[in-house]
Design a protein around this motif. Structure first.
Motif, PDB file in Angstrom:
ATOM      1  N   LEU A 134      34.276 -68.435 105.651  1.00 26.92           N
ATOM      2  CA  LEU A 134      35.390 -69.067 106.357  1.00 26.92           C
ATOM      3  C   LEU A 134      35.776 -70.384 105.695  1.00 26.92           C
ATOM      4  O   LEU A 134      36.966 -70.687 105.539  1.00 26.92           O
ATOM      5  CB  LEU A 134      35.026 -69.294 107.824  1.00 26.92           C
ATOM      6  CG  LEU A 134      34.703 -68.039 108.635  1.00 26.92           C
ATOM      7  CD1 LEU A 134      34.365 -68.417 110.064  1.00 26.92           C
ATOM      8  CD2 LEU A 134      35.838 -67.035 108.585  1.00 26.92           C
ATOM      9  N   MET A 135      34.779 -71.158 105.280  1.00 27.84           N
ATOM     10  CA  MET A 135      35.067 -72.443 104.633  1.00 27.84           C
ATOM     11  C   MET A 135      35.718 -72.252 103.270  1.00 27.84           C
ATOM     12  O   MET A 135      36.522 -73.078 102.850  1.00 27.84           O
ATOM     13  CB  MET A 135      33.797 -73.283 104.534  1.00 27.84           C
ATOM     14  CG  MET A 135      33.337 -73.811 105.886  1.00 27.84           C
ATOM     15  SD  MET A 135      31.869 -74.848 105.792  1.00 27.84           S
ATOM     16  CE  MET A 135      30.564 -73.620 105.760  1.00 27.84           C
ATOM     17  N   GLN A 136      35.379 -71.161 102.572  1.00 26.09           N
ATOM     18  CA  GLN A 136      36.027 -70.884 101.298  1.00 26.09           C
ATOM     19  C   GLN A 136      37.510 -70.591 101.499  1.00 26.09           C
ATOM     20  O   GLN A 136      38.342 -70.951 100.663  1.00 26.09           O
ATOM     21  CB  GLN A 136      35.351 -69.701 100.598  1.00 26.09           C
ATOM     22  CG  GLN A 136      34.002 -70.032 100.021  1.00 26.09           C
ATOM     23  CD  GLN A 136      33.264 -68.801  99.507  1.00 26.09           C
ATOM     24  OE1 GLN A 136      33.465 -67.681  99.977  1.00 26.09           O
ATOM     25  NE2 GLN A 136      32.388 -69.027  98.540  1.00 26.09           N
ATOM     26  N   ALA A 137      37.821 -69.965 102.621  1.00 24.88           N
ATOM     27  CA  ALA A 137      39.213 -69.641 102.905  1.00 24.88           C
ATOM     28  C   ALA A 137      39.987 -70.861 103.417  1.00 24.88           C
ATOM     29  O   ALA A 137      41.174 -71.012 103.121  1.00 24.88           O
ATOM     30  CB  ALA A 137      39.291 -68.521 103.938  1.00 24.88           C
ATOM     31  N   ARG A 138      39.317 -71.707 104.197  1.00 26.36           N
ATOM     32  CA  ARG A 138      39.980 -72.879 104.766  1.00 26.36           C
ATOM     33  C   ARG A 138      38.928 -73.939 105.054  1.00 26.36           C
ATOM     34  O   ARG A 138      38.186 -73.856 106.012  1.00 26.36           O
ATOM     35  CB  ARG A 138      40.707 -72.488 106.045  1.00 26.36           C
ATOM     36  CG  ARG A 138      41.551 -73.564 106.612  1.00 26.36           C
ATOM     37  CD  ARG A 138      42.650 -73.914 105.664  1.00 26.36           C
ATOM     38  NE  ARG A 138      43.924 -73.957 106.368  1.00 26.36           N
ATOM     39  CZ  ARG A 138      45.016 -74.364 105.796  1.00 26.36           C
ATOM     40  NH1 ARG A 138      45.000 -74.708 104.535  1.00 26.36           N
ATOM     41  NH2 ARG A 138      46.114 -74.415 106.467  1.00 26.36           N
ATOM     42  N   ARG A 139      38.847 -74.926 104.177  1.00 27.70           N
ATOM     43  CA  ARG A 139      37.781 -75.921 104.242  1.00 27.70           C
ATOM     44  C   ARG A 139      37.725 -76.675 105.563  1.00 27.70           C
ATOM     45  O   ARG A 139      36.667 -77.068 106.023  1.00 27.70           O
ATOM     46  CB  ARG A 139      37.939 -76.902 103.086  1.00 27.70           C
ATOM     47  CG  ARG A 139      36.729 -77.726 102.747  1.00 27.70           C
ATOM     48  CD  ARG A 139      35.587 -76.953 102.104  1.00 27.70           C
ATOM     49  NE  ARG A 139      35.980 -76.004 101.093  1.00 27.70           N
ATOM     50  CZ  ARG A 139      36.195 -76.249  99.805  1.00 27.70           C
ATOM     51  NH1 ARG A 139      36.013 -77.435  99.323  1.00 27.70           N
ATOM     52  NH2 ARG A 139      36.553 -75.304  98.976  1.00 27.70           N
ATOM     53  N   THR A 140      38.869 -76.895 106.216  1.00 27.39           N
ATOM     54  CA  THR A 140      38.873 -77.701 107.443  1.00 27.39           C
ATOM     55  C   THR A 140      38.096 -77.061 108.591  1.00 27.39           C
ATOM     56  O   THR A 140      37.677 -77.768 109.515  1.00 27.39           O
ATOM     57  CB  THR A 140      40.309 -77.983 107.938  1.00 27.39           C
ATOM     58  OG1 THR A 140      40.972 -76.739 108.200  1.00 27.39           O
ATOM     59  CG2 THR A 140      41.070 -78.814 106.921  1.00 27.39           C
ATOM     60  N   ILE A 141      37.852 -75.761 108.530  1.00 27.76           N
ATOM     61  CA  ILE A 141      37.097 -75.122 109.612  1.00 27.76           C
ATOM     62  C   ILE A 141      35.651 -75.628 109.655  1.00 27.76           C
ATOM     63  O   ILE A 141      34.959 -75.488 110.666  1.00 27.76           O
ATOM     64  CB  ILE A 141      37.161 -73.581 109.542  1.00 27.76           C
ATOM     65  CG1 ILE A 141      36.818 -72.994 110.920  1.00 27.76           C
ATOM     66  CG2 ILE A 141      36.278 -73.033 108.432  1.00 27.76           C
ATOM     67  CD1 ILE A 141      37.225 -71.565 111.119  1.00 27.76           C
ATOM     68  N   ASP A 181      33.441 -72.208 121.976  1.00 30.83           N
ATOM     69  CA  ASP A 181      34.787 -72.087 121.416  1.00 30.83           C
ATOM     70  C   ASP A 181      35.006 -70.663 120.931  1.00 30.83           C
ATOM     71  O   ASP A 181      34.144 -70.079 120.269  1.00 30.83           O
ATOM     72  CB  ASP A 181      34.975 -73.029 120.218  1.00 30.83           C
ATOM     73  CG  ASP A 181      35.106 -74.483 120.632  1.00 30.83           C
ATOM     74  OD1 ASP A 181      35.696 -74.761 121.683  1.00 30.83           O
ATOM     75  OD2 ASP A 181      34.603 -75.346 119.887  1.00 30.83           O
ATOM     76  N   ASP A 182      36.179 -70.120 121.222  1.00 25.23           N
ATOM     77  CA  ASP A 182      36.549 -68.784 120.759  1.00 25.23           C
ATOM     78  C   ASP A 182      36.854 -68.863 119.258  1.00 25.23           C
ATOM     79  O   ASP A 182      37.725 -69.632 118.839  1.00 25.23           O
ATOM     80  CB  ASP A 182      37.782 -68.313 121.522  1.00 25.23           C
ATOM     81  CG  ASP A 182      38.229 -66.916 121.142  1.00 25.23           C
ATOM     82  OD1 ASP A 182      37.782 -66.371 120.115  1.00 25.23           O
ATOM     83  OD2 ASP A 182      39.045 -66.361 121.900  1.00 25.23           O
ATOM     84  N   PRO A 183      36.129 -68.094 118.435  1.00 25.22           N
ATOM     85  CA  PRO A 183      36.391 -68.127 116.993  1.00 25.22           C
ATOM     86  C   PRO A 183      37.838 -67.782 116.628  1.00 25.22           C
ATOM     87  O   PRO A 183      38.356 -68.315 115.642  1.00 25.22           O
ATOM     88  CB  PRO A 183      35.420 -67.085 116.426  1.00 25.22           C
ATOM     89  CG  PRO A 183      34.291 -67.091 117.403  1.00 25.22           C
ATOM     90  CD  PRO A 183      34.956 -67.268 118.745  1.00 25.22           C
ATOM     91  N   ALA A 184      38.505 -66.937 117.405  1.00 26.37           N
ATOM     92  CA  ALA A 184      39.913 -66.629 117.124  1.00 26.37           C
ATOM     93  C   ALA A 184      40.772 -67.876 117.304  1.00 26.37           C
ATOM     94  O   ALA A 184      41.707 -68.124 116.543  1.00 26.37           O
ATOM     95  CB  ALA A 184      40.399 -65.496 118.026  1.00 26.37           C
ATOM     96  N   ARG A 199      43.572 -72.472 114.944  1.00 27.47           N
ATOM     97  CA  ARG A 199      43.633 -73.936 114.811  1.00 27.47           C
ATOM     98  C   ARG A 199      43.669 -74.369 113.346  1.00 27.47           C
ATOM     99  O   ARG A 199      44.366 -75.304 112.977  1.00 27.47           O
ATOM    100  CB  ARG A 199      42.416 -74.550 115.502  1.00 27.47           C
ATOM    101  CG  ARG A 199      42.305 -76.031 115.339  1.00 27.47           C
ATOM    102  CD  ARG A 199      41.068 -76.564 116.027  1.00 27.47           C
ATOM    103  NE  ARG A 199      40.972 -77.992 115.769  1.00 27.47           N
ATOM    104  CZ  ARG A 199      39.877 -78.686 115.869  1.00 27.47           C
ATOM    105  NH1 ARG A 199      38.761 -78.118 116.252  1.00 27.47           N
ATOM    106  NH2 ARG A 199      39.860 -79.966 115.604  1.00 27.47           N
ATOM    107  N   HIS A 200      42.917 -73.658 112.509  1.00 26.92           N
ATOM    108  CA  HIS A 200      42.810 -74.023 111.096  1.00 26.92           C
ATOM    109  C   HIS A 200      43.685 -73.162 110.194  1.00 26.92           C
ATOM    110  O   HIS A 200      43.558 -73.229 108.966  1.00 26.92           O
ATOM    111  CB  HIS A 200      41.342 -73.940 110.644  1.00 26.92           C
ATOM    112  CG  HIS A 200      40.477 -74.939 111.341  1.00 26.92           C
ATOM    113  ND1 HIS A 200      40.442 -76.264 110.977  1.00 26.92           N
ATOM    114  CD2 HIS A 200      39.658 -74.813 112.413  1.00 26.92           C
ATOM    115  CE1 HIS A 200      39.620 -76.917 111.782  1.00 26.92           C
ATOM    116  NE2 HIS A 200      39.136 -76.058 112.661  1.00 26.92           N
ATOM    117  N   ALA A 201      44.570 -72.351 110.787  1.00 34.80           N
ATOM    118  CA  ALA A 201      45.460 -71.474 110.018  1.00 34.80           C
ATOM    119  C   ALA A 201      44.673 -70.635 109.018  1.00 34.80           C
ATOM    120  O   ALA A 201      45.061 -70.473 107.865  1.00 34.80           O
ATOM    121  CB  ALA A 201      46.557 -72.286 109.325  1.00 34.80           C
ATOM    122  N   LEU A 202      43.560 -70.102 109.486  1.00 38.76           N
ATOM    123  CA  LEU A 202      42.681 -69.275 108.656  1.00 38.76           C
ATOM    124  C   LEU A 202      43.271 -67.869 108.562  1.00 38.76           C
ATOM    125  O   LEU A 202      43.536 -67.236 109.575  1.00 38.76           O
ATOM    126  CB  LEU A 202      41.290 -69.230 109.285  1.00 38.76           C
ATOM    127  CG  LEU A 202      40.210 -68.477 108.546  1.00 38.76           C
ATOM    128  CD1 LEU A 202      39.871 -69.189 107.237  1.00 38.76           C
ATOM    129  CD2 LEU A 202      38.973 -68.381 109.413  1.00 38.76           C
TER     130      LEU A 202
END
Length: 185
Positions: A119-126, A149-152, A157-160
């Protein structure tokens, strides 16, 4: 980081309180931790708490077990899935160290670095929302509650994008962990 965690817990308490699922110990929508609020700030916070009941993102479940059993069952459910518990924060113990009172309130931080890294590779802010967390607390009426927190919601929130399968699996696992922690059987 502490202010961020305090704010996050306050928001989680506001959401749980406004959802009616479980009341947070001593939660007052007009007084945010950290000091006095002006009338305008208090009104804004009260409005935010009311609005929060319609905001997706936090799941709160009332437990049929006592606090200690709920925490123990949550740990067991996490570990039985091969997830590592990276930290356990006993907020009540921390409160006692500064001569304050707080009913039982424990935050479990856990996860799987192989999954979280994807997930962090796709969007670091997560990374700010990882590892996953599960909050267990006892409300003013003695009810024990579990929230996460719901992972979805986190993905939104992070536009993942492009990791929907991972997010769905995380969502299922969190639901199962909460159900095991809160069930009587």
């Amino acid at each position: 980081m502490l202010l961020g965690m305090k704010s996050r817990l306050w928001i989680m308490a506001a959401l749980a309180t406004s959802m009616g699922a479980c009341r947070s110990p001593g939660f007052d929508a007009s007084a945010r931790p950290g000091g006095q609020q002006t009338t305008l700030q208090a009104a804004a916070l009260e409005s935010a708490a009311t609005t929060a009941s319609r905001v997706e993102g936090l799941h709160a479940v009332r437990s049929s077990n006592d606090f200690a059993t709920t925490v123990q069952r949550a740990r067991a459910a996490i570990e039985s899935r091969g997830l590592g518990i990276m930290a356990e924060v006993d907020h009540a113990a921390n409160a006692r160290r500064v001569d304050m009172q707080l009913p039982p309130t424990t935050l479990l931080l856990f996860g799987n670095p192989e999954v979280g890294t994807q997930l962090m590779q796709a969007r670091r802010t997560i990374a700010i929302d990882l590892p996953l967390s599960l909050l267990v607390w006892e409300d003013d009426d003695g009810n024990v509650c579990v929230a996460y927190d719901d992972p979805a919601w986190l993905a939104e929130r992070h536009a993942l994008r492009g990791r929907e399968g991972v997010v769905t699996k995380m969502r299922t696992v969190l639901h199962e962990i909460a159900a095991e922690a809160t069930s009587s059987g």
